[in-house]
Enzyme design. Structure first.
Site, mmCIF file in Angstrom:
data_model
loop_
_atom_site.group_PDB
_atom_site.id
_atom_site.type_symbol
_atom_site.label_atom_id
_atom_site.label_comp_id
_atom_site.label_asym_id
_atom_site.label_seq_id
_atom_site.Cartn_x
_atom_site.Cartn_y
_atom_site.Cartn_z
ATOM 1 N N GLY A 183 41.948 74.551 -6.514
ATOM 2 C CA GLY A 183 42.845 74.234 -7.628
ATOM 3 C C GLY A 183 42.229 74.260 -9.009
ATOM 4 C CG ASP A 216 47.682 62.000 -5.829
ATOM 5 O OD1 ASP A 216 48.210 61.042 -6.395
ATOM 6 O OD2 ASP A 216 48.216 62.586 -4.878
ATOM 7 C CE LYS A 250 50.384 63.715 -9.181
ATOM 8 N NZ LYS A 250 50.833 64.054 -7.814
ATOM 9 C CG PHE A 299 54.124 68.141 -5.819
ATOM 10 C CD1 PHE A 299 52.932 67.912 -5.142
ATOM 11 C CD2 PHE A 299 54.586 69.439 -5.928
ATOM 12 C CE1 PHE A 299 52.216 68.958 -4.580
ATOM 13 C CE2 PHE A 299 53.879 70.498 -5.360
ATOM 14 C CZ PHE A 299 52.699 70.251 -4.687
ATOM 15 C CG ASP A 320 48.746 75.322 -3.746
ATOM 16 O OD1 ASP A 320 47.991 74.366 -4.015
ATOM 17 O OD2 ASP A 320 49.086 75.618 -2.586
ATOM 18 N NE ARG A 325 46.162 78.400 -4.964
ATOM 19 C CZ ARG A 325 45.755 77.200 -4.566
ATOM 20 N NH1 ARG A 325 45.405 76.298 -5.453
ATOM 21 N NH2 ARG A 325 45.710 76.912 -3.283
HETATM 22 P P1 5GP Z 1 43.416 62.817 -4.031
HETATM 23 O O1 5GP Z 1 42.323 63.012 -3.036
HETATM 24 O O2 5GP Z 1 42.912 62.355 -5.385
HETATM 25 O O3 5GP Z 1 44.548 61.971 -3.518
HETATM 26 O O4 5GP Z 1 44.115 64.231 -4.234
HETATM 27 C C1 5GP Z 1 43.472 65.236 -4.890
HETATM 28 C C2 5GP Z 1 43.918 66.582 -4.386
HETATM 29 O O5 5GP Z 1 45.271 66.558 -3.896
HETATM 30 C C3 5GP Z 1 43.914 67.531 -5.558
HETATM 31 O O6 5GP Z 1 42.662 68.166 -5.692
HETATM 32 C C4 5GP Z 1 45.042 68.476 -5.204
HETATM 33 O O7 5GP Z 1 44.539 69.512 -4.411
HETATM 34 C C5 5GP Z 1 46.013 67.642 -4.396
HETATM 35 N N1 5GP Z 1 47.100 67.106 -5.246
HETATM 36 C C6 5GP Z 1 47.306 65.828 -5.620
HETATM 37 N N2 5GP Z 1 48.400 65.713 -6.397
HETATM 38 C C7 5GP Z 1 48.928 66.962 -6.509
HETATM 39 C C8 5GP Z 1 50.067 67.500 -7.202
HETATM 40 O O8 5GP Z 1 50.856 66.827 -7.877
HETATM 41 N N3 5GP Z 1 50.252 68.856 -7.082
HETATM 42 C C9 5GP Z 1 49.425 69.655 -6.362
HETATM 43 N N4 5GP Z 1 49.729 70.958 -6.320
HETATM 44 N N5 5GP Z 1 48.346 69.178 -5.696
HETATM 45 C C10 5GP Z 1 48.090 67.850 -5.777
#
Ligand code: 5GP
Length: 180
Positions: A47, A105, A133, A154, A161, A167
């Site tokens: 990403g 996230d 977030k 989201f 993506d 993307r």
């Molecule tokens: P975390 O481990 O912080 O919960 O999530 C991080 C990963 O989840 C990011 O690198 C991404 O790949 C995916 N992710 C989290 N939120 C989103 C979102 O709103 N959209 C997309 N496309 N991917 C997300």
């Protein structure tokens, strides 16, 4: 204007112009912190590829790049989380590291990786996330530089993506809410 990816509709959230302006600020901020230190940018795939490409071009000094792929999933260890990384072959002891992530996230993906990195004795670690977030963060990681704080919804675009689509969008788009 709406776009449709697979079965979902998305609406604009952050324009290409806003992204461009903010990345330029982030590049300057990193230069102020690390200007002559030859930092190693570690890009978290997939990403962050677009963010990283623009960020290093906004960084006006010599630097190096490395790429890692992280995945996190639950249920196979006592901690409930496994994070694997592949592709980091560079010796990072004594180096100034800039981690380049698309979005933080919950923080799950990065927190184990940050622990692993800390064990390799880098001179410093600066975590840079294009999006964050704040409401969703559960794991205690410190994001040093953030492009934009967004709501817990989201998003796609600028490298992010929905099931591989979206993307290539130059700005950020958010899932249309049911009321729209
Ligand atoms: P975390 O481990 O912080 O919960 O999530 C991080 C990963 O989840 C990011 O690198 C991404 O790949 C995916 N992710 C989290 N939120 C989103 C979102 O709103 N959209 C997309 N496309 N991917 C997300």
């Amino acid at each position: 204007m709406k776009i449709r990816l697979h079965d979902l509709n998305f609406v604009p959230l952050i324009s290409e112009e806003e992204v461009r302006r903010r990345i330029s600020e982030l590049g300057n901020e990193l230069f102020v912190r690390l200007g002559d230190k030859n930092p190693l940018f570690i890009v978290v795939l997939n990403g962050a590829f677009m963010f990283a490409a623009d960020l290093v071009r906004a960084y006006n000094a010599p630097c190096e790049m490395a790429f890692v792929r992280l995945s996190s999933y639950s249920g196979t260890t006592s901690s409930g989380t496994v994070t694997t990384s592949a592709g980091l072959n560079t010796d990072i002891a004594g180096r100034h590291i800039v981690i380049v992530e698309d979005i933080v996230d919950t923080g799950r993906t990065l927190h184990v990786f940050l622990d692993t990195l800390a064990g390799c004795q880098p001179a410093s670690v600066t975590l840079t996330a294009f999006l964050r977030k704040p409401e969703a963060q559960i794991f205690p990681i410190q994001v040093d530089l953030t492009g934009f704080d967004i709501e817990n919804k989201f998003v796609v675009g600028y490298g992010l993506d929905y099931d591989q689509l979206g993307r290539n969008l130059p700005g950020v788009w958010v899932l249309e809410s049911q009321s729209e």
